[in-house]
Motif scaffolding. Sequence first.
Motif, short mmCIF file in Angstrom:
data_model
loop_
_atom_site.label_atom_id
_atom_site.label_comp_id
_atom_site.label_asym_id
_atom_site.label_seq_id
_atom_site.Cartn_x
_atom_site.Cartn_y
_atom_site.Cartn_z
N VAL A 137 44.30 41.25 59.74
CA VAL A 137 43.21 40.29 59.50
C VAL A 137 43.10 40.07 57.99
CG1 VAL A 137 41.83 40.74 61.57
CG2 VAL A 137 41.46 42.14 59.53
N GLU A 138 42.47 38.95 57.60
CA GLU A 138 42.39 38.58 56.20
C GLU A 138 41.51 39.56 55.41
OE1 GLU A 138 41.98 36.69 58.78
OE2 GLU A 138 43.04 34.80 58.56
N SER A 139 41.50 39.32 54.08
CA SER A 139 40.71 40.18 53.20
C SER A 139 39.21 39.97 53.40
CB SER A 139 41.06 39.86 51.75
OG SER A 139 40.79 38.50 51.47
N THR A 140 38.44 40.96 53.02
CA THR A 140 36.99 40.82 52.95
C THR A 140 36.69 39.99 51.71
OG1 THR A 140 36.73 43.01 53.91
CG2 THR A 140 34.84 42.15 52.70
N VAL A 141 35.84 38.97 51.84
CA VAL A 141 35.47 38.17 50.66
C VAL A 141 34.07 38.60 50.22
CG1 VAL A 141 35.05 35.85 49.74
CG2 VAL A 141 36.90 36.21 51.40
N LEU A 142 33.99 39.05 48.96
CA LEU A 142 32.75 39.64 48.44
C LEU A 142 32.31 38.90 47.17
CD1 LEU A 142 30.94 42.19 49.01
CD2 LEU A 142 32.24 43.31 47.20
N ASP A 143 31.10 38.38 47.20
CA ASP A 143 30.54 37.70 46.03
C ASP A 143 29.94 38.76 45.11
OD1 ASP A 143 29.21 36.17 44.18
OD2 ASP A 143 28.15 34.92 45.65
N VAL A 144 30.53 38.91 43.90
CA VAL A 144 30.01 39.90 42.95
C VAL A 144 29.23 39.22 41.83
CG1 VAL A 144 31.72 41.68 43.45
CG2 VAL A 144 32.22 39.97 41.69
N THR A 145 28.90 37.92 42.01
CA THR A 145 28.07 37.24 41.01
C THR A 145 26.59 37.47 41.33
OG1 THR A 145 27.88 35.13 42.20
CG2 THR A 145 29.80 35.40 40.74
N VAL A 146 26.31 38.05 42.50
CA VAL A 146 24.91 38.27 42.89
C VAL A 146 24.63 39.77 43.03
CG1 VAL A 146 24.61 36.07 44.08
CG2 VAL A 146 25.56 38.01 45.33
N GLU A 147 23.35 40.11 43.01
CA GLU A 147 22.96 41.51 43.20
C GLU A 147 21.97 41.61 44.34
OE1 GLU A 147 21.90 44.54 39.98
OE2 GLU A 147 22.40 42.73 38.85
N PRO A 148 22.18 42.46 45.33
CA PRO A 148 23.39 43.24 45.53
C PRO A 148 24.58 42.32 45.90
CG PRO A 148 21.94 43.41 47.45
CD PRO A 148 21.21 42.62 46.42
N VAL A 149 25.76 42.88 45.79
CA VAL A 149 26.96 42.11 46.15
C VAL A 149 26.85 41.66 47.61
CG1 VAL A 149 28.44 43.22 44.46
CG2 VAL A 149 28.25 44.21 46.76
N GLN A 150 27.48 40.54 47.92
CA GLN A 150 27.28 39.94 49.24
C GLN A 150 28.61 39.63 49.94
OE1 GLN A 150 25.16 36.21 49.05
NE2 GLN A 150 24.27 36.58 51.06
N VAL A 151 28.71 40.10 51.17
CA VAL A 151 29.92 39.81 51.96
C VAL A 151 29.84 38.39 52.50
CG1 VAL A 151 31.28 40.44 54.00
CG2 VAL A 151 30.19 42.23 52.64
N LEU A 152 30.84 37.56 52.15
CA LEU A 152 30.89 36.19 52.65
C LEU A 152 31.78 36.09 53.88
CD1 LEU A 152 31.31 34.27 49.25
CD2 LEU A 152 29.20 34.83 50.46
N ARG A 153 32.77 36.98 53.95
CA ARG A 153 33.66 37.03 55.11
C ARG A 153 34.00 38.48 55.37
NH1 ARG A 153 39.57 34.35 54.75
NH2 ARG A 153 40.02 36.16 53.47
N ALA A 154 33.85 38.93 56.61
CA ALA A 154 34.27 40.29 56.96
C ALA A 154 35.80 40.31 56.95
CB ALA A 154 33.75 40.65 58.34
N GLY A 155 36.39 41.46 56.65
CA GLY A 155 37.85 41.53 56.58
C GLY A 155 38.36 42.95 56.50
#
Length: 340
Positions: free
Chosen positions: A181-199
């Motif tokens: 399955v694809e990578s987990t996409v994680l937004d690190v520009t926000v706090e706390p970091v936010q998962v945009l796509r599970a992976g």
Amino acid sequence: MKTIILEINPQKIDLAKIKIAAEEIKKSNLVAFPTETVYGLGADALNDKAVAKIFQAKGRPFNDPLIAHIADIKELYRLSRKVPSVALKLAKAFWPGPLTLVLKKSELVSGIVTAGLDTIAVRMPADDIALSLIREAKTPIAAPSANLFGRTSPTTAQHVADDLGGKIKMIIDGGKTKVGVESTVLDVTVEPVQVLRAGGISVEKLKEVVGQVKISKELEEGFRSPGMLNSHYSPRAKLILVEKKGDAQVEEVRRLASKYIAQELKVGIMAKEENQNKYNGFEFKVIGKGSELDVCATNLFSTLRSFDKEGFEIIIAEGLEEHDLGLAIMERLRKAAAPK
Ligand code: AMP
Ligand code: MG
């Protein structure tokens, strides 16, 4: 266009072959290559003409941003103007590996890669063929999954050829991908970091490193009302996901299968190993043991594609548990089951 298939043994990488593929990247052409997650469709991420070819070949809308793949952490600082300390911590913990970080982009990155966003998605893949290709091309490589847009992702070179043969310059065949399955996409520009796509990196693992992790609203809402999801990862067959648990799940799968068989449709069941003997008399394929979610992830897309190859019209999939890699699997199955 004739698509060249270049076989490379991942255990004994032939650098001369990598150089041939890297030359194509330098010439603004598309090269599909294995990563540990799924096969990627690669182009020079800093060359707009090359990147445009990705969208064209896949039929991917230009508002869907791409991930830039790097082989050296220094590249992160070229692609992003602001690397927060949490990003570095995550990169140290999980790179090379199936984690994509979303950061503020630098001037170097053009809007075609980011779909006009001010952020860029970056990851370092844990695959020696991919890493060698990026190094030899001497540029970050933009690479979405190497399938037609909206379709099931490819985990073998044959899957890529089935979707994109004749449309791209080259496919590197490095065997079956490991994670599936694809990578987990994680937004690190926000706090706390936010998962945009599970992976491929689970939320549980992320929490071990950064403590607090938020799940994106879209992902959460999608989970509550999967009917609202955009269809994605879809096989050609109609996919029906049965989310009930235990005996009720088996009963529902059997009921649906019987209903569609009565309509003279070719019906296949994607079952957990422990349930296979409950589907005697039906056609089924085993995804793996329900307790071995990483194995199920590895098999997910190839199982869906094999139903298509064999001309099944309906796939009835047993839902899996939603922890560890199960979250990524269920996100994909829900999208694959969403109305087209
Ligand atoms: P793919 O490479 O086809 O597996 O898809 C890449 C995924 O990364 C998509 O879900 C994109 O929406 C996501 N992505 C890429 N760049 C960004 C970004 N700048 N911000 C948020 N998500 C992104
Ligand atoms: Mg994709």
